[in-house]
Design a protein around this motif. Structure first.
Motif, PDB file in Angstrom:
ATOM      1  N   ALA A 218       4.620   2.608  -3.215  1.00  0.00           N
ATOM      2  CA  ALA A 218       5.636   2.132  -2.272  1.00  0.00           C
ATOM      3  C   ALA A 218       5.237   0.790  -1.657  1.00  0.00           C
ATOM      4  N   VAL A 219       3.998   0.688  -1.204  1.00  0.00           N
ATOM      5  CA  VAL A 219       3.553  -0.559  -0.574  1.00  0.00           C
ATOM      6  C   VAL A 219       3.431  -1.666  -1.624  1.00  0.00           C
ATOM      7  N   ASP A 220       3.035  -1.312  -2.844  1.00  0.00           N
ATOM      8  CA  ASP A 220       3.019  -2.311  -3.922  1.00  0.00           C
ATOM      9  C   ASP A 220       4.412  -2.906  -4.124  1.00  0.00           C
ATOM     10  N   MET A 221       5.432  -2.069  -4.069  1.00  0.00           N
ATOM     11  CA  MET A 221       6.799  -2.542  -4.272  1.00  0.00           C
ATOM     12  C   MET A 221       7.242  -3.480  -3.157  1.00  0.00           C
ATOM     13  N   LEU A 222       6.756  -3.239  -1.949  1.00  0.00           N
ATOM     14  CA  LEU A 222       7.135  -4.055  -0.792  1.00  0.00           C
ATOM     15  C   LEU A 222       6.276  -5.298  -0.632  1.00  0.00           C
ATOM     16  N   ALA A 223       5.135  -5.346  -1.322  1.00  0.00           N
ATOM     17  CA  ALA A 223       4.128  -6.383  -1.071  1.00  0.00           C
ATOM     18  C   ALA A 223       4.665  -7.794  -1.253  1.00  0.00           C
ATOM     19  N   ALA A 224       5.568  -7.991  -2.211  1.00  0.00           N
ATOM     20  CA  ALA A 224       6.075  -9.335  -2.477  1.00  0.00           C
ATOM     21  C   ALA A 224       6.872  -9.889  -1.298  1.00  0.00           C
ATOM     22  N   SER A 225       7.383  -8.990  -0.449  1.00  0.00           N
ATOM     23  CA  SER A 225       8.215  -9.425   0.682  1.00  0.00           C
ATOM     24  C   SER A 225       7.474  -9.415   2.008  1.00  0.00           C
ATOM     25  N   LEU A 226       6.202  -9.021   2.000  1.00  0.00           N
ATOM     26  CA  LEU A 226       5.459  -8.859   3.243  1.00  0.00           C
ATOM     27  C   LEU A 226       4.108  -9.570   3.166  1.00  0.00           C
ATOM     28  N   PRO A 227       3.554  -9.944   4.312  1.00  0.00           N
ATOM     29  CA  PRO A 227       2.279 -10.697   4.331  1.00  0.00           C
ATOM     30  C   PRO A 227       1.059  -9.805   4.182  1.00  0.00           C
ATOM     31  N   VAL A 228       0.903  -9.152   3.024  1.00  0.00           N
ATOM     32  CA  VAL A 228      -0.238  -8.266   2.824  1.00  0.00           C
ATOM     33  C   VAL A 228      -1.523  -9.085   2.710  1.00  0.00           C
ATOM     34  N   ALA A 229      -2.596  -8.566   3.295  1.00  0.00           N
ATOM     35  CA  ALA A 229      -3.875  -9.283   3.308  1.00  0.00           C
ATOM     36  C   ALA A 229      -4.831  -8.788   2.228  1.00  0.00           C
ATOM     37  N   ARG A 230      -4.539  -7.613   1.646  1.00  0.00           N
ATOM     38  CA  ARG A 230      -5.417  -7.058   0.616  1.00  0.00           C
ATOM     39  C   ARG A 230      -4.607  -6.178  -0.309  1.00  0.00           C
ATOM     40  N   GLY A 231      -5.219  -5.768  -1.408  1.00  0.00           N
ATOM     41  CA  GLY A 231      -4.530  -4.919  -2.361  1.00  0.00           C
ATOM     42  C   GLY A 231      -4.730  -3.445  -2.064  1.00  0.00           C
ATOM     43  N   ALA A 232      -4.374  -2.625  -3.044  1.00  0.00           N
ATOM     44  CA  ALA A 232      -4.508  -1.177  -2.894  1.00  0.00           C
ATOM     45  C   ALA A 232      -5.949  -0.809  -2.548  1.00  0.00           C
ATOM     46  N   TRP A 233      -6.126   0.165  -1.666  1.00  0.00           N
ATOM     47  CA  TRP A 233      -7.469   0.450  -1.137  1.00  0.00           C
ATOM     48  C   TRP A 233      -7.754   1.938  -0.930  1.00  0.00           C
ATOM     49  N   THR A 234      -6.735   2.784  -0.880  1.00  0.00           N
ATOM     50  CA  THR A 234      -6.957   4.161  -0.427  1.00  0.00           C
ATOM     51  C   THR A 234      -7.685   5.042  -1.427  1.00  0.00           C
ATOM     52  N   GLU A 235      -7.665   4.681  -2.715  1.00  0.00           N
ATOM     53  CA  GLU A 235      -8.332   5.521  -3.712  1.00  0.00           C
ATOM     54  C   GLU A 235      -9.828   5.612  -3.460  1.00  0.00           C
ATOM     55  N   GLN A 236     -10.405   4.572  -2.879  1.00  0.00           N
ATOM     56  CA  GLN A 236     -11.844   4.535  -2.627  1.00  0.00           C
ATOM     57  C   GLN A 236     -12.166   4.631  -1.138  1.00  0.00           C
ATOM     58  N   ALA A 237     -11.289   5.283  -0.380  1.00  0.00           N
ATOM     59  CA  ALA A 237     -11.501   5.406   1.065  1.00  0.00           C
ATOM     60  C   ALA A 237     -11.421   6.866   1.491  1.00  0.00           C
ATOM     61  N   CYS A 238     -12.243   7.223   2.465  1.00  0.00           N
ATOM     62  CA  CYS A 238     -12.195   8.571   3.033  1.00  0.00           C
ATOM     63  C   CYS A 238     -11.111   8.642   4.096  1.00  0.00           C
ATOM     64  N   LEU A 239     -10.501   9.779   4.219  1.00  0.00           N
ATOM     65  CA  LEU A 239      -9.659  10.039   5.379  1.00  0.00           C
ATOM     66  C   LEU A 239     -10.565  10.314   6.576  1.00  0.00           C
TER      67      LEU A 239
END
Length: 524
Positions: A370-391
């Protein structure tokens, strides 16, 4: 856009505080976007707290040739186990071979595919067992002599939602519970939304809008957003019952039924067994979903078909129901409707992304896409990150997800019990399962049981209630006893009323020392 009193400006407004909305808010905030998440009730009040509590690939979906969905879910199963080992844990399932149902060769073939569709590092594969020798055969009727054992995962579903919201807030998102999005209006450069909560009305100006309203997604588009959609939802009601513990071993069961459905019987909250689910088309009020007597009788009868002990409606100590918003695919039966999700991006002006369908196991992947789809229209500072992150709380042995956190969770609990020897061991173990490493935050500055404050309910101290009110948006006893935990199953019948009185009496004092945006998120 002019800033003013009662106004918020953000990059992204997410409507819906279930697992998909919370997951999207977390992903987006972690990419550097300013995010507002609003939920008309409490977090996980509806579908996301009414699941079968499983992180699984969906073995039965193989029958409908949903290989892509199953593979995606199996990959996510291991990602989630690593990221939240405190609220997600491995679980072994026993499937008895039932004459007249799917034959043993078919079950074996399906499990072979299930074992090999995606790489496994944490969970053992399937195998055949003699139920006359295996401990899981003891509670079953003697006619069930053969079976198969395979792996999946258990999850505290409501806490999964809350922890995603906590992580979103830790990355700067503003989370507003008990706040309804009454209307949205598209402008050339964004959206203007009117939100109403207990504190009044708030205007949010956002560059983009996400509709993650779950069962209300289509209704939100038609009413609040006044936008047409090509997607239609099929609302499927799933109900579960909870009875006193039916067996003493750690295995769960998956039972077949002559009508083609399957039902799980799962060890639950130490003292209980969770049985479900039903699959029924639902046309009623989504805000008033409740189990029907016919569903209770159905689940009792199916369970009694397998267990030596007969289960009757009088045995039910608790039940719950939820409506799953599935993508309409013209399937003949509710059980056959796809559990995959669809993301619909409307680019006619400011972006509007609507989420349709999905299952709890694939929420992280859904959020990332979802965020990948929106990224082109928004000022994202980094790419996908949650796969390597703990909750939050999942970093048991370091900042990054690891197999060790899953495989050595019991060791972590023992370390925590040694660290807090002054706490009863069972209480520390419960904290470890609920809060993981954030147990240290809950217990910060305390060295004796007396410093935990009043024991508001048996085993529930003021320190924990304060933590949940200040950092997890809990405002009522039900939020704490039935969503942030399932303590309501273990406590006296008057516990909810007693805790509500205590919370109300202590709220004003604690409000003076808490962040209103984090704690009293219904206030503006």
């Amino acid at each position: 856009m002019e800033k003013g009193q009662g106004n918020i400006e953000c990059d992204l407004l997410v409507v819906g505080g279930g697992i998909n909305g919370a997951g999207i808010a977390r992903d987006a905030a972690g990419r550097g976007l300013s995010v507002v998440l609003c939920e008309k009730d409490d977090l996980a009040s509806h579908t996301s707290s009414a699941s079968s509590k499983l992180i699984h690939g969906g073995l039965r979906y193989l029958e409908y040739y949903e290989f892509g969905l199953v593979r995606k879910a199996l990959i996510e199963r291991e990602v989630l186990l690593r990221s939240a080992p405190h609220i997600i844990k491995p679980l072994r399932f026993v499937m008895p071979v039932d004459k007249g149902q799917r034959p043993a060769w078919m079950l074996r073939a399906g499990l072979f595919i299930y074992d090999n569709l995606a790489r496994r590092e944490l969970l053992p594969g399937s195998r055949g067992v003699s139920l006359r020798e295996h401990q899981a055969g003891q509670p079953l009727k003697p006619k069930f002599s053969r079976g198969f054992v395979y792996s999946d995962g258990w999850v505290d579903d409501a806490r999964l939602v809350v922890l995603n919201a906590v992580d979103a807030a830790d990355h700067g998102a503003r989370v507003l519970t008990r706040t309804r999005c009454e209307s949205v209006r598209r402008e050339d450069n964004g959206w203007i939304a009117s939100l109403r909560g207990e504190g009044g009305t708030l205007t949010v100006r956002a560059r983009a809008l996400v509709n993650a309203a779950g069962p209300w997604a289509a209704h939100f588009l038609q009413t609040a957003a006044r936008q047409p959609s090509a997607k239609s939802l099929r609302l499927i009601k799933g109900s579960h019952i909870v009875v006193k513990r039916l067996f003493d071993h750690p295995y769960a069961y998956i039972f077949q039924h002559p009508d083609g459905r399957i039902v799980f019987a799962i060890p639950y909250e130490q003292d209980f067994t969770l049985i479900g689910t039903t699959d029924l088309d639902y046309k009623g009020d989504v805000d008033a979903v409740a189990i029907e007597q016919e569903e209770i009788s159905y689940l009792c009868a199916l369970s009694s078909r397998y267990f030596r002990r007969s289960i009757v409606p009088a045995d039910v100590v608790w039940s719950y129901s939820g409506v799953r918003p599935l993508v309409e695919d013209e399937a003949a039966s509710a059980s056959a409707v796809t559990r995959d999700y669809r993301l619909e991006l409307d680019r006619r002006g400011a972006p509007l992304l609507s989420v349709f369908g999905g299952k709890i196991t694939t929420f992280r992947k859904l959020a990332e896409e979802a965020v990948d789809m929106l990224a082109a229209s928004l000022p994202v500072a980094r790419g996908a990150w949650t796969e390597q992150a703990c909750l939050p709380g999942g970093d048991l042995f370091g900042a990054h997800p690891s197999n060790r956190s899953v495989l050595e969770f019991d060791s972590y609990v023992q370390q925590l019990q040694q660290k807090y020897r002054w706490l009863p061991g069972a209480l520390t173990a419960r904290y470890a399962r609920a809060y993981g490493t954030r147990t240290d935050t809950l217990l910060a500055g305390r060295r004796t049981l007396a410093e935990m404050g009043e024991e508001v309910l048996p085993g529930v101290y003021a320190a924990e209630v304060d933590y949940l009110m200040q950092l997890e948006w809990a405002l009522t006893a039900r939020d704490i006893l039935w969503r942030r935990s399932k303590l309501g199953l273990h406590l006296p019948t008057d516990a909810e009323a007693k805790l509500d009185r205590w919370m109300k009496a202590n709220r004003n004092t604690r409000d003076k020392h808490a962040s209103t945006e984090r704690r009293a998120s219904h206030a503006f």
